[in-house]
Design a protein around this motif. Structure first.
Motif, mmCIF file in Angstrom:
data_model
loop_
_atom_site.group_PDB
_atom_site.id
_atom_site.type_symbol
_atom_site.label_atom_id
_atom_site.label_comp_id
_atom_site.label_asym_id
_atom_site.label_seq_id
_atom_site.Cartn_x
_atom_site.Cartn_y
_atom_site.Cartn_z
ATOM 1 N N MET A 43 -13.087 65.177 -26.720
ATOM 2 C CA MET A 43 -11.658 65.013 -26.876
ATOM 3 C C MET A 43 -11.239 65.545 -28.244
ATOM 4 S SD MET A 43 -9.396 61.523 -26.892
ATOM 5 C CE MET A 43 -9.883 60.778 -28.422
ATOM 6 N N LEU A 86 -8.481 65.647 -31.066
ATOM 7 C CA LEU A 86 -7.360 64.811 -31.458
ATOM 8 C C LEU A 86 -6.899 65.231 -32.845
ATOM 9 C CD1 LEU A 86 -5.620 62.288 -30.715
ATOM 10 C CD2 LEU A 86 -7.219 60.980 -32.094
ATOM 11 N N CYS A 137 -8.860 52.923 -33.670
ATOM 12 C CA CYS A 137 -8.231 52.137 -32.602
ATOM 13 C C CYS A 137 -7.700 50.811 -33.132
ATOM 14 C CB CYS A 137 -9.204 51.910 -31.453
ATOM 15 S SG CYS A 137 -9.429 53.377 -30.428
ATOM 16 N N CYS A 161 0.859 48.915 -30.840
ATOM 17 C CA CYS A 161 0.889 48.739 -29.380
ATOM 18 C C CYS A 161 1.332 47.323 -29.019
ATOM 19 C CB CYS A 161 -0.508 48.966 -28.797
ATOM 20 S SG CYS A 161 -1.160 50.616 -29.017
ATOM 21 N N LEU A 187 -1.265 54.617 -17.360
ATOM 22 C CA LEU A 187 -2.596 54.214 -17.801
ATOM 23 C C LEU A 187 -3.136 53.093 -16.917
ATOM 24 C CD1 LEU A 187 -1.912 54.151 -21.640
ATOM 25 C CD2 LEU A 187 -3.126 55.912 -20.365
ATOM 26 N N ASN A 213 -5.647 51.334 -23.995
ATOM 27 C CA ASN A 213 -6.271 52.335 -24.855
ATOM 28 C C ASN A 213 -5.267 52.666 -25.959
ATOM 29 O OD1 ASN A 213 -6.891 54.920 -25.992
ATOM 30 N ND2 ASN A 213 -8.264 55.316 -24.283
ATOM 31 N N ILE A 248 -5.139 54.680 -28.496
ATOM 32 C CA ILE A 248 -4.851 56.095 -28.771
ATOM 33 C C ILE A 248 -3.916 56.653 -27.706
ATOM 34 C CG2 ILE A 248 -5.830 58.419 -28.928
ATOM 35 C CD1 ILE A 248 -8.330 57.156 -30.208
ATOM 36 N N GLU A 249 -4.199 56.389 -26.437
ATOM 37 C CA GLU A 249 -3.359 56.907 -25.356
ATOM 38 C C GLU A 249 -1.970 56.264 -25.352
ATOM 39 O OE1 GLU A 249 -3.911 59.551 -23.465
ATOM 40 O OE2 GLU A 249 -5.765 59.807 -24.589
ATOM 41 N N LYS A 262 -0.011 57.864 -28.160
ATOM 42 C CA LYS A 262 0.397 59.221 -27.788
ATOM 43 C C LYS A 262 1.693 59.188 -26.989
ATOM 44 C CE LYS A 262 -3.955 61.778 -27.428
ATOM 45 N NZ LYS A 262 -4.860 62.419 -26.462
ATOM 46 N N ARG A 263 1.842 58.186 -26.145
ATOM 47 C CA ARG A 263 3.017 58.110 -25.271
ATOM 48 C C ARG A 263 4.240 57.494 -25.953
ATOM 49 N NH1 ARG A 263 -1.502 58.460 -22.482
ATOM 50 N NH2 ARG A 263 -1.565 59.112 -20.310
#
Length: 106
Positions: A1, A3, A50, A57, A74, A78, A80-81, A84-85
């Motif tokens: 991945m 990043l 994380c 989050c 999702l 997660n 990181i994900e 990102k969103r």
């Protein structure tokens, strides 16, 4: 991945983060201000990254978390994900993130 992302305090670039090898990240801490800078060190493991991003989050114990994850496409929590969103935006401060694909599309 692969990043890469940048952190901003409003419009001020305060840090850049990129992967240097699997599970290891480098942080260019442009601002040293403890108010603007959420990264305490220049080298982080994936777990440490994380942990920092978890603060941007939703709480993992929210009863409606499965619905939130579904909205963002999702199936598991997660950080990181999620960041990102959401760009890690919060109503508590002007910190937010911009990821590599957003930078390339400018």
């Amino acid at each position: 991945m692969q990043l890469f992302f940048e952190a901003f305090w409003g419009t001020e670039l305060v840090s850049r983060v990129w992967i240097v090898q699997k599970g290891r990240y480098k942080v260019d801490r442009i601002s040293k201000s403890p108010i603007k800078q959420i990264f305490a060190r220049e080298n982080l493991t994936e777990a440490e990254l994380c942990d920092v991003l978890k603060d941007r989050c939703w709480d993992e114990d929210r009863p409606d978390l499965p619905r939130i994850l579904e909205v963002f496409g999702l199936t598991e929590f997660n950080p990181i994900e999620l960041v990102k969103r959401t760009h890690g935006k919060s109503c508590n401060d002007p910190l937010h993130f911009r990821f590599a694909d957003e930078i390339e599309s400018e």
